[in-house]
Design a protein around this motif. Structure first.
Motif, PDB file in Angstrom:
ATOM      1  N   LYS A 298       0.943  -1.257  -0.094  1.00  0.00           N
ATOM      2  CA  LYS A 298       0.080   0.109  -0.190  1.00  0.00           C
ATOM      3  C   LYS A 298       0.845   1.333   0.087  1.00  0.00           C
ATOM      4  N   ALA A 299       1.918   1.045   0.082  1.00  0.00           N
ATOM      5  CA  ALA A 299       2.950   2.294   0.521  1.00  0.00           C
ATOM      6  C   ALA A 299       3.488   2.991  -0.775  1.00  0.00           C
ATOM      7  N   ASP A 300       3.702   4.105  -0.795  1.00  0.00           N
ATOM      8  CA  ASP A 300       4.172   4.866  -1.769  1.00  0.00           C
ATOM      9  C   ASP A 300       5.811   4.395  -2.008  1.00  0.00           C
ATOM     10  N   ILE A 301       6.265   4.686  -0.872  1.00  0.00           N
ATOM     11  CA  ILE A 301       7.838   4.694  -0.671  1.00  0.00           C
ATOM     12  C   ILE A 301       8.091   3.354   0.523  1.00  0.00           C
ATOM     13  N   VAL A 302       9.003   2.502   0.210  1.00  0.00           N
ATOM     14  CA  VAL A 302       9.409   1.396   1.112  1.00  0.00           C
ATOM     15  C   VAL A 302      10.821   1.527   1.403  1.00  0.00           C
ATOM     16  N   LEU A 303      11.148   1.902   2.783  1.00  0.00           N
ATOM     17  CA  LEU A 303      12.622   1.893   3.144  1.00  0.00           C
ATOM     18  C   LEU A 303      13.041   0.907   3.919  1.00  0.00           C
ATOM     19  N   VAL A 304      14.370   0.471   3.437  1.00  0.00           N
ATOM     20  CA  VAL A 304      14.833  -0.704   4.073  1.00  0.00           C
ATOM     21  C   VAL A 304      16.159  -0.525   4.747  1.00  0.00           C
ATOM     22  N   GLY A 305      16.774  -1.138   5.659  1.00  0.00           N
ATOM     23  CA  GLY A 305      18.048  -0.909   6.048  1.00  0.00           C
ATOM     24  C   GLY A 305      18.250  -1.401   7.557  1.00  0.00           C
ATOM     25  N   ILE A 306      19.341  -1.503   7.853  1.00  0.00           N
ATOM     26  CA  ILE A 306      19.676  -2.121   9.254  1.00  0.00           C
ATOM     27  C   ILE A 306      19.500  -0.983  10.488  1.00  0.00           C
ATOM     28  N   SER A 307      19.397  -1.421  11.671  1.00  0.00           N
ATOM     29  CA  SER A 307      19.185  -0.458  12.786  1.00  0.00           C
ATOM     30  C   SER A 307      20.018   0.799  12.825  1.00  0.00           C
ATOM     31  N   ARG A 308      19.217   1.881  13.188  1.00  0.00           N
ATOM     32  CA  ARG A 308      19.943   3.171  13.287  1.00  0.00           C
ATOM     33  C   ARG A 308      20.391   3.738  11.995  1.00  0.00           C
ATOM     34  N   THR A 309      19.590   3.571  11.092  1.00  0.00           N
ATOM     35  CA  THR A 309      20.181   4.285   9.661  1.00  0.00           C
ATOM     36  C   THR A 309      18.831   5.367   9.220  1.00  0.00           C
ATOM     37  N   SER A 310      18.071   5.689  10.010  1.00  0.00           N
ATOM     38  CA  SER A 310      17.125   6.854  10.058  1.00  0.00           C
ATOM     39  C   SER A 310      15.730   6.283   9.346  1.00  0.00           C
ATOM     40  N   LYS A 311      15.577   5.214   9.132  1.00  0.00           N
ATOM     41  CA  LYS A 311      14.306   4.729   8.776  1.00  0.00           C
ATOM     42  C   LYS A 311      12.898   5.393   9.309  1.00  0.00           C
ATOM     43  N   THR A 312      12.728   5.055  10.288  1.00  0.00           N
ATOM     44  CA  THR A 312      11.533   6.017  11.087  1.00  0.00           C
ATOM     45  C   THR A 312      11.599   7.574  10.935  1.00  0.00           C
ATOM     46  N   PRO A 313      12.745   8.168  11.127  1.00  0.00           N
ATOM     47  CA  PRO A 313      12.653   9.813  10.939  1.00  0.00           C
ATOM     48  C   PRO A 313      12.253  10.105   9.683  1.00  0.00           C
ATOM     49  N   LEU A 314      12.915   9.251   8.565  1.00  0.00           N
ATOM     50  CA  LEU A 314      12.792   9.456   7.148  1.00  0.00           C
ATOM     51  C   LEU A 314      11.107   9.363   6.930  1.00  0.00           C
ATOM     52  N   SER A 315      10.798   8.218   7.294  1.00  0.00           N
ATOM     53  CA  SER A 315       9.200   7.831   7.059  1.00  0.00           C
ATOM     54  C   SER A 315       8.431   9.113   7.457  1.00  0.00           C
ATOM     55  N   MET A 316       8.587   9.400   8.713  1.00  0.00           N
ATOM     56  CA  MET A 316       7.800  10.552   9.423  1.00  0.00           C
ATOM     57  C   MET A 316       7.799  11.767   8.538  1.00  0.00           C
ATOM     58  N   TYR A 317       9.318  12.147   8.171  1.00  0.00           N
ATOM     59  CA  TYR A 317       9.444  13.486   7.453  1.00  0.00           C
ATOM     60  C   TYR A 317       8.731  13.485   5.917  1.00  0.00           C
ATOM     61  N   LEU A 318       9.019  12.211   5.240  1.00  0.00           N
ATOM     62  CA  LEU A 318       8.218  12.096   3.966  1.00  0.00           C
ATOM     63  C   LEU A 318       6.591  12.058   4.173  1.00  0.00           C
ATOM     64  N   ALA A 319       6.316  11.832   5.387  1.00  0.00           N
ATOM     65  CA  ALA A 319       4.771  11.551   5.586  1.00  0.00           C
ATOM     66  C   ALA A 319       4.115  12.788   5.663  1.00  0.00           C
ATOM     67  N   HIS A 320       5.112  13.876   6.109  1.00  0.00           N
ATOM     68  CA  HIS A 320       4.511  15.132   6.129  1.00  0.00           C
ATOM     69  C   HIS A 320       4.425  15.856   4.770  1.00  0.00           C
ATOM     70  N   LYS A 321       5.037  15.350   3.915  1.00  0.00           N
ATOM     71  CA  LYS A 321       4.670  15.751   2.275  1.00  0.00           C
ATOM     72  C   LYS A 321       3.697  14.744   1.735  1.00  0.00           C
ATOM     73  N   ASN A 322       2.835  14.206   2.515  1.00  0.00           N
ATOM     74  CA  ASN A 322       1.890  13.444   2.398  1.00  0.00           C
ATOM     75  C   ASN A 322       1.973  12.311   1.493  1.00  0.00           C
ATOM     76  N   LEU A 323       3.204  11.552   1.766  1.00  0.00           N
ATOM     77  CA  LEU A 323       3.365  10.254   1.245  1.00  0.00           C
ATOM     78  C   LEU A 323       3.348   9.277   2.237  1.00  0.00           C
ATOM     79  N   LYS A 324       2.838   7.847   1.680  1.00  0.00           N
ATOM     80  CA  LYS A 324       2.833   6.842   2.673  1.00  0.00           C
ATOM     81  C   LYS A 324       4.069   6.025   2.405  1.00  0.00           C
ATOM     82  N   VAL A 325       4.693   5.972   3.844  1.00  0.00           N
ATOM     83  CA  VAL A 325       5.908   5.367   3.762  1.00  0.00           C
ATOM     84  C   VAL A 325       6.187   4.380   4.699  1.00  0.00           C
TER      85      VAL A 325
END
Length: 280
Positions: free
Chosen positions: A144-171
């Motif tokens: 369902k997502a517009d963007i899917v982020l993958v990576g190991i722990s502490r590579t900013s996955k969650t902060p990036l998801s929230m930042y892009l969400a504020h641009k109306n993108l489902k991450v």
């Protein structure tokens, strides 16, 4: 003295909700129990105004209006004046005062507030999506997502998801851990909407040691060891190659910078976002 059988016409070149609410607020200040408010939305033609004026005159109605298109507003005021119908212009005093205060000219487009509200609710929906599908909580969200982020722990996955969400993108984002196989859904989504995140091992040691310190744990824990980090990075690179996705090094980048790079990647490959739905 009591006013009986008051009829208020609310005219608008949009849906007329603002005019109706203001009319109700105004009438509440008077001792009037018997009144009726009739809304006439989406006024776009002179003929509509002329027909409404005939009815308003017959019912001895008061007209409240929120016309922002200047030609229609002037037509309405002129027609009401000829028919001797009292009119209340809600928007013009506000628009003129704000224009003077901020030194700008108004756009005079009907329905802008409704469009702004829609944008706000899309942003809220995207933020809720990011929270729900954060850290691989529910792999069903990957499709369902517009963007899917993958990576190991502490590579900013969650902060990036929230930042892009504020641009109306489902991450949605998925952590890559050697001991846990990625969800099968990751290999079923369009690989061109997946972004891999990696980082410099030395930088990651610092970040993870600070994380351990915050949790009151020893720095020597396997989580922050070079051997463990290199193993995780190696494993993540293999998964990213398997899904064939672009990879971004987030080592020395602010979240805003990484997000900008992600959006630029999608722009370059022609991946478009249309009302929260990504497509080619």
């Amino acid at each position: 003295m009591k006013q009986e059988n008051l009829v208020i016409y609310v005219l608008s070149d949009s849906i007329g909700e603002t005019g109706e609410q203001v009319a109700k607020a105004g009438i509440s200040q008077f001792n009037i129990e018997d009144y009726e408010i009739r809304r006439f939305p989406f006024i776009t033609e002179k003929s509509q105004i002329e027909e409404i004026m005939i009815e308003a005159k017959e019912e001895k109605a008061v007209i409240v209006f929120t016309m922002v298109v200047e030609d229609l507003r002037n037509l309405l005021i002129e027609a009401a004046g000829k028919a001797n119908i009292p009119v209340i212009d809600i928007m013009t005093p506000i628009i003129n005062s704000m224009g003077s205060a901020i030194g700008m000219s108004p756009r005079r487009e009907p329905g802008l507030i409704r469009r702004l509200d829609e944008k706000y609710f899309k942003k809220v929906e995207a933020i809720e999506f990011a929270v729900k599908y954060d850290d691989g909580k529910d792999p069903r969200g990957l499709k369902k997502a517009d963007i899917v982020l993958v990576g190991i722990s502490r590579t900013s996955k969650t902060p990036l998801s929230m930042y892009l969400a504020h641009k109306n993108l489902k991450v949605a984002n998925v952590p890559l851990v050697p001991e846990v196989n990625p969800p099968k859904e990751l290999f079923e989504v369009n690989p061109k909407k997946i972004i891999g995140l990696t980082t410099n091992p030395l930088k990651l040691i610092e970040i993870r040691q600070e994380r351990l310190k915050a949790l009151g744990l020893k720095h020597e824990a396997n989580y922050a060891s070079m051997e463990r980090i290199l193993a995780e990075i190696d494993y993540a690179e293999k998964i990213m190659k398997k899904v064939n996705c672009p990879v971004i090094d987030v080592s020395c980048k602010a979240v805003e910078e990484s997000a900008s790079i992600i959006l630029e990647i999608f722009k370059e490959i022609g991946y478009k976002f249309n009302n929260g739905v990504s497509k080619y």
